[in-house]
Design a protein around this motif. Structure first.
Motif, PDB file in Angstrom:
ATOM      1  N   SER A   1      -0.583   0.406   8.548  1.00 17.59           N
ATOM      2  CA  SER A   1      -1.008   0.500   9.950  1.00 17.59           C
ATOM      3  C   SER A   1      -1.981  -0.620  10.342  1.00 17.59           C
ATOM      4  CB  SER A   1      -1.657   1.858  10.196  1.00 17.59           C
ATOM      5  OG  SER A   1      -2.741   2.010   9.302  1.00 17.59           O
ATOM      6  N   GLU A   2      -2.543  -1.307   9.344  1.00 23.79           N
ATOM      7  CA  GLU A   2      -3.520  -2.377   9.633  1.00 23.79           C
ATOM      8  C   GLU A   2      -2.878  -3.758   9.649  1.00 23.79           C
ATOM      9  OE1 GLU A   2      -6.159  -1.728   6.353  1.00 23.79           O
ATOM     10  OE2 GLU A   2      -7.245  -0.114   7.353  1.00 23.79           O
ATOM     11  N   ILE A   3      -1.567  -3.816   9.360  1.00 24.57           N
ATOM     12  CA  ILE A   3      -0.902  -5.126   9.258  1.00 24.57           C
ATOM     13  C   ILE A   3      -0.328  -5.549  10.618  1.00 24.57           C
ATOM     14  CG2 ILE A   3       1.049  -6.353   8.200  1.00 24.57           C
ATOM     15  CD1 ILE A   3       0.484  -4.633   5.673  1.00 24.57           C
TER      16      ILE A   3
ATOM     17  N   GLU B   1      -6.667   1.488  -2.467  1.00 28.50           N
ATOM     18  CA  GLU B   1      -7.457   1.614  -1.223  1.00 28.50           C
ATOM     19  C   GLU B   1      -8.404   0.429  -1.075  1.00 28.50           C
ATOM     20  OE1 GLU B   1      -6.972   3.841   1.164  1.00 28.50           O
ATOM     21  OE2 GLU B   1      -5.391   4.687  -0.085  1.00 28.50           O
TER      22      GLU B   1
ATOM     23  N   LYS C   1      -4.061  -3.713   2.022  1.00 28.50           N
ATOM     24  CA  LYS C   1      -4.139  -3.322   3.437  1.00 28.50           C
ATOM     25  C   LYS C   1      -3.153  -2.194   3.710  1.00 28.50           C
ATOM     26  CE  LYS C   1      -5.388  -7.227   6.307  1.00 28.50           C
ATOM     27  NZ  LYS C   1      -4.872  -8.329   7.097  1.00 28.50           N
ATOM     28  N   LYS C   2      -3.605  -1.204   4.491  1.00 26.38           N
ATOM     29  CA  LYS C   2      -2.698  -0.124   4.889  1.00 26.38           C
ATOM     30  C   LYS C   2      -1.638  -0.693   5.836  1.00 26.38           C
ATOM     31  CE  LYS C   2      -5.715   3.853   4.472  1.00 26.38           C
ATOM     32  NZ  LYS C   2      -6.992   3.217   4.101  1.00 26.38           N
TER      33      LYS C   2
ATOM     34  N   HIS D   1       0.840  -1.203   0.000  1.00 23.84           N
ATOM     35  CA  HIS D   1       0.000   0.000   0.000  1.00 23.84           C
ATOM     36  C   HIS D   1       0.879   1.259   0.000  1.00 23.84           C
ATOM     37  CE1 HIS D   1      -2.763   3.069   1.599  1.00 23.84           C
ATOM     38  NE2 HIS D   1      -3.710   2.325   1.038  1.00 23.84           N
TER      39      HIS D   1
END
Ligand SMILES: O=C(CO)[C@H](O)[C@H](O)COP(=O)(O)O
Length: 156
Positions: A154-156, A147, A151-152, A79
């Motif tokens: 920060s979401e991993i 988007e 996955k961003k 991302h």
């Protein structure tokens, strides 16, 4: 600018030449390896360098392998990364002006260092045409796909 660099064995020598050029130009290079021509697996080096760009530790990435596409495949799965394989300066110029790429991938088996440095120079010095709606619309559409599907960090 802070640039993350990485390569496999096939791009090792050209990576070093590009790194020297960038440092001469006043850029800071974060070198994620590899560090020799011993055979290795590209993702082991390109992925950490890609993460450095995604996490904002480097503003851009320049990755070198045998032909370039392997590095681009890896980078474009992260991302926030937009990678192009460029083997000539015209392509490199458009990869910035039309597509606002933040990762450049080069094939050390495809071009020699003289052309590679021209490619890097074109890519590093060309601005994104952010005032031309036809390009920003297309770049925004690519972002929207990212988007939706990636996955961003920060979401991993
Ligand atoms: O170009 C590449 C990927 O895009 C690699 O550098 C290439 O596949 C490495 O091959 P080998 O291990 O046979 O040197």
């Amino acid at each position: 600018m802070k640039i993350a660099m990485a390569s496999d064995h096939a791009g090792f020598s050209l990576k070093n030449e590009i790194k020297a050029y960038l440092e001469e130009q006043g850029h800071e290079v974060l070198d994620f390896g590899t560090n020799s021509e011993e055979s290795c697996d590209l993702p082991d080096y390109i992925y950490p360098a890609s993460l450095a760009v995604a996490e904002g530790k480097a503003e851009r990435g320049i990755f070198v392998d045998g032909v370039g596409y392997g590095s681009a495949m890896i980078a474009n799965k992260i991302h926030g990364l937009y990678a192009a394989v460029c083997q000539d300066p015209f392509c490199a110029q458009l990869a910035r002006s039309h597509s606002n790429t933040n990762v450049l991938c080069i094939g050390g088996k495809i071009i020699g260092s003289a052309i590679a440095l021209e490619v890097v120079k074109a890519w590093m010095t060309t601005e994104y045409l952010s005032d031309m709606p036809k390009y920003t619309l297309r770049v925004d559409k690519v972002k929207e796909i990212s988007e939706r599907h990636l996955k961003k960090i920060s979401e991993i």
